[in-house]
Write a protein that holds these residues in place. Structure first.
Motif, PDB file in Angstrom:
ATOM      1  N   GLY A 233       0.800  -1.219   0.000  1.00 12.18           N
ATOM      2  CA  GLY A 233       0.000   0.000   0.000  1.00 12.18           C
ATOM      3  C   GLY A 233       0.829   1.264   0.000  1.00 12.18           C
ATOM      4  O   GLY A 233       0.304   2.366  -0.195  1.00 12.18           O
ATOM      5  N   LEU A 234       2.138   1.138   0.192  1.00  4.32           N
ATOM      6  CA  LEU A 234       3.028   2.304   0.221  1.00  4.32           C
ATOM      7  C   LEU A 234       3.835   2.461  -1.068  1.00  4.32           C
ATOM      8  O   LEU A 234       4.730   3.301  -1.136  1.00  4.32           O
ATOM      9  CB  LEU A 234       3.999   2.180   1.410  1.00  4.32           C
ATOM     10  CG  LEU A 234       3.343   2.108   2.799  1.00  4.32           C
ATOM     11  CD1 LEU A 234       4.386   1.807   3.864  1.00  4.32           C
ATOM     12  CD2 LEU A 234       2.620   3.409   3.103  1.00  4.32           C
ATOM     13  N   VAL A 235       3.504   1.661  -2.079  1.00  9.87           N
ATOM     14  CA  VAL A 235       4.309   1.691  -3.319  1.00  9.87           C
ATOM     15  C   VAL A 235       3.849   2.803  -4.246  1.00  9.87           C
ATOM     16  O   VAL A 235       4.633   3.677  -4.622  1.00  9.87           O
ATOM     17  CB  VAL A 235       4.240   0.321  -4.028  1.00  9.87           C
ATOM     18  CG1 VAL A 235       5.051   0.363  -5.319  1.00  9.87           C
ATOM     19  CG2 VAL A 235       4.774  -0.779  -3.119  1.00  9.87           C
ATOM     20  N   TYR A 236       2.596   2.787  -4.639  1.00 12.49           N
ATOM     21  CA  TYR A 236       2.028   3.819  -5.519  1.00 12.49           C
ATOM     22  C   TYR A 236       0.827   4.434  -4.808  1.00 12.49           C
ATOM     23  O   TYR A 236      -0.245   3.829  -4.752  1.00 12.49           O
ATOM     24  CB  TYR A 236       1.595   3.219  -6.861  1.00 12.49           C
ATOM     25  CG  TYR A 236       2.741   2.873  -7.785  1.00 12.49           C
ATOM     26  CD1 TYR A 236       3.286   3.837  -8.634  1.00 12.49           C
ATOM     27  CD2 TYR A 236       3.269   1.586  -7.803  1.00 12.49           C
ATOM     28  CE1 TYR A 236       4.336   3.525  -9.479  1.00 12.49           C
ATOM     29  CE2 TYR A 236       4.321   1.273  -8.659  1.00 12.49           C
ATOM     30  CZ  TYR A 236       4.859   2.241  -9.489  1.00 12.49           C
ATOM     31  OH  TYR A 236       5.895   1.937 -10.327  1.00 12.49           O
ATOM     32  N   ASN A 237       1.007   5.630  -4.286  1.00 16.22           N
ATOM     33  CA  ASN A 237      -0.064   6.273  -3.521  1.00 16.22           C
ATOM     34  C   ASN A 237      -0.787   7.313  -4.361  1.00 16.22           C
ATOM     35  O   ASN A 237      -0.839   8.501  -4.040  1.00 16.22           O
ATOM     36  CB  ASN A 237       0.506   6.895  -2.243  1.00 16.22           C
ATOM     37  CG  ASN A 237       1.099   5.851  -1.326  1.00 16.22           C
ATOM     38  OD1 ASN A 237       2.289   5.571  -1.384  1.00 16.22           O
ATOM     39  ND2 ASN A 237       0.262   5.232  -0.511  1.00 16.22           N
ATOM     40  N   SER A 238      -1.317   6.844  -5.476  1.00 15.83           N
ATOM     41  CA  SER A 238      -2.094   7.697  -6.384  1.00 15.83           C
ATOM     42  C   SER A 238      -3.218   6.862  -6.970  1.00 15.83           C
ATOM     43  O   SER A 238      -3.140   5.633  -7.024  1.00 15.83           O
ATOM     44  CB  SER A 238      -1.202   8.250  -7.499  1.00 15.83           C
ATOM     45  OG  SER A 238      -0.588   7.190  -8.220  1.00 15.83           O
ATOM     46  N   PHE A 239      -4.265   7.565  -7.411  1.00 11.53           N
ATOM     47  CA  PHE A 239      -5.418   6.880  -7.997  1.00 11.53           C
ATOM     48  C   PHE A 239      -6.126   7.833  -8.958  1.00 11.53           C
ATOM     49  O   PHE A 239      -6.198   9.035  -8.681  1.00 11.53           O
ATOM     50  CB  PHE A 239      -6.389   6.428  -6.895  1.00 11.53           C
ATOM     51  CG  PHE A 239      -7.460   5.491  -7.382  1.00 11.53           C
ATOM     52  CD1 PHE A 239      -7.227   4.133  -7.433  1.00 11.53           C
ATOM     53  CD2 PHE A 239      -8.687   5.980  -7.793  1.00 11.53           C
ATOM     54  CE1 PHE A 239      -8.214   3.274  -7.885  1.00 11.53           C
ATOM     55  CE2 PHE A 239      -9.668   5.132  -8.245  1.00 11.53           C
ATOM     56  CZ  PHE A 239      -9.431   3.781  -8.299  1.00 11.53           C
ATOM     57  N   PRO A 240      -6.613   7.392 -10.108  1.00 12.45           N
ATOM     58  CA  PRO A 240      -6.701   6.003 -10.565  1.00 12.45           C
ATOM     59  C   PRO A 240      -5.414   5.467 -11.191  1.00 12.45           C
ATOM     60  O   PRO A 240      -5.247   4.255 -11.287  1.00 12.45           O
ATOM     61  CB  PRO A 240      -7.829   6.052 -11.601  1.00 12.45           C
ATOM     62  CG  PRO A 240      -7.756   7.434 -12.157  1.00 12.45           C
ATOM     63  CD  PRO A 240      -7.354   8.312 -11.003  1.00 12.45           C
ATOM     64  N   LYS A 241      -4.498   6.349 -11.607  1.00 18.84           N
ATOM     65  CA  LYS A 241      -3.251   5.878 -12.188  1.00 18.84           C
ATOM     66  C   LYS A 241      -2.290   5.430 -11.097  1.00 18.84           C
ATOM     67  O   LYS A 241      -2.403   5.841  -9.942  1.00 18.84           O
ATOM     68  CB  LYS A 241      -2.606   6.981 -13.032  1.00 18.84           C
ATOM     69  CG  LYS A 241      -3.353   7.343 -14.298  1.00 18.84           C
ATOM     70  CD  LYS A 241      -2.564   8.364 -15.112  1.00 18.84           C
ATOM     71  CE  LYS A 241      -3.243   8.692 -16.422  1.00 18.84           C
ATOM     72  NZ  LYS A 241      -2.464   9.662 -17.224  1.00 18.84           N
ATOM     73  N   MET A 242      -1.343   4.613 -11.485  1.00  9.73           N
ATOM     74  CA  MET A 242      -0.261   4.220 -10.591  1.00  9.73           C
ATOM     75  C   MET A 242       0.964   5.013 -11.007  1.00  9.73           C
ATOM     76  O   MET A 242       1.659   4.659 -11.969  1.00  9.73           O
ATOM     77  CB  MET A 242      -0.005   2.715 -10.659  1.00  9.73           C
ATOM     78  CG  MET A 242      -1.189   1.883 -10.204  1.00  9.73           C
ATOM     79  SD  MET A 242      -0.917   0.088 -10.235  1.00  9.73           S
ATOM     80  CE  MET A 242       0.271  -0.115  -8.901  1.00  9.73           C
TER      81      MET A 242
END
Length: 413
Positions: A290-299
């Motif tokens: 959960g700490l790898v890509y902290n964006s949404f909807p894109k990674m």
């Protein structure tokens, strides 16, 4: 609570809605000898007593089978609640990184926590010999250690409480004859799964206590064992809740149409997707994905990140690559909420009882709430309160999915 689970026998037997029509024995007449003669039954004579018996002293007092089913159903409902509490507490233990604070396991001995300063220092010294302290918590104070120790201690003691909540009432009901032959098999399986769950929990903890000279990662439990531990808890929870609902909720006599068949299949598939999504969360937690890509909807800057297939062989990425694990969890979550939406609109096209419609609407509301919690947890870098709420939401969603399945189950002929 005792009166709720075990209502007085007089009230159970005397309740008009629980009376069963079984032939009533005619009264004995004296024949001048020491034996009694039982007369034949006249048409229309019935008894309110079933074959399920409750022993009272040396004699037996019969208990209506429907009343016995209701008591067993309430017991299993409470048991499923205790399992849900264990899952939630286990999630908090993982989020606070407390799971490796107790470095040994004793069924009885560890039930007494340290009380003196000397005992606490001895416990702290044992913890200092393992990788988590040496690599991650080398500057931890005794006060900080007490917090994580009590978190793990609470989880273990709650697990013991869950075991007692299953085993002791099961033995009582079995002895009193309140369990049917089929129910005995289910109860044995549930009690066995509880014991297996405890052993699996310690097997999981051991993986985080092992020295790994070739690894440069922070000490953590194996994500495979974590997923197995969570998965068995979810199976125990679902089996208990499903059995409870089957005993407590009256079945609807719905017309067996093609639309109902599709709705029933869709409900089963949706429940399976929700279960799989919750299980994939164990890999997310185990790898801190959960700490790898902290964006949404894109990674990051792309829809499909470039490091999705970093490991070799390719299948290894599914379970060990944090990027792939988070990507899979996103896809499963989106697929689940889509399936719930389709299920809801399918239910609107069929004439269903009010309670069934309520279950479908609740499932839809919880699904979108769970998605919102998941996105918020990701964007805010996994704060403990929000992450714990998200984990609890998966249990709530799974519960309502089982409720809807119970509402749609086929009435046996």
């Amino acid at each position: 609570m005792q009166r709720l689970l075990f209502p007085p026998l007089k009230a159970l037997v005397g309740s008009p809605c629980l009376r069963l029509l079984v032939p009533r024995a005619a009264p004995r007449t004296q024949c001048g000898c020491s034996c009694g003669i039982r007369h034949s039954l006249r048409p229309g004579q019935y008894s309110t007593i079933s074959e399920v018996t409750l022993q009272s002293g040396r004699g037996t007092v019969s208990l209506p089978s429907k009343a016995a089913e209701r008591v067993v159903g309430r017991w299993l409902l409470v048991c499923s609640g205790t399992v849900a509490g264990a899952v939630i507490l286990g999630g908090l233990t993982r989020l606070t990184e407390s799971g490796l604070s107790m470095v040994d396991w004793h069924l009885i001995k560890e039930m007494k926590p340290p009380t003196s300063q000397e005992e606490w220092e001895t416990e702290f010294q044992k913890y200092q010999q393992f990788p988590e302290f040496k690599i991650l918590n080398h500057d931890m104070t005794l006060a900080e250690f007490k917090f994580i120790w009590y978190m793990e201690y609470s989880h273990r003691m709650w697990g013991r409480f869950v075991g007692l909540a299953y085993i002791l009432p099961a033995a009582y009901f079995w002895r009193k004859g309140w369990l049917s032959r089929g129910m005995k098999g289910r109860v044995l399986a549930l009690c066995g799964l509880v014991c297996f769950q405890g052993l699996l929990g310690w097997y999981m903890v051991k993986s985080g206590l092992e020295e790994k000279p070739d690894s440069h990662d922070i000490p953590r439990v194996s994500q495979y064992r974590l997923a197995a531990h969570l998965g068995s808890a979810l199976v125990l929870y679902c089996a208990s809740l499903w059995t409870s609902l089957s005993l407590l909720l009256p079945q609807h006599k719905l017309p067996e149409t093609r639309q109902l068949l599709w709705l029933r299949r869709c409900a089963h598939g949706t429940a399976g997707l929700v279960f799989l999504t919750a299980l994939s969360g164990a890999f997310v937690a185990g790898l801190d994905a959960g700490l790898v890509y902290n964006s949404f909807p894109k990674m990051g800057e792309s829809w499909v990140p470039e490091d999705l297939f970093t490991f070799s062989p390719v299948l290894k990425n599914v379970f060990e690559n944090p990027t792939m694990v988070q990507f899979d969890h996103r896809i499963l979550g989106i697929t689940s909420v889509t399936a719930v939406t389709v299920l809801y609109f399918l239910s609107r096209r069929i004439s269903l009882p009010r309670r069934t419609k309520m279950a479908a609407a609740t499932l839809l509301a919880l699904a979108y709430t769970q998605v919102g919690l998941g996105i918020s947890t990701l964007l805010m870098y996994v704060p403990t309160p929000l992450a714990a709420t998200h984990q609890s939401g998966s249990l709530a969603l799974l519960s309502v999915a089982l409720w809807l399945m119970s509402e749609l189950r086929r009435v046996p002929k």
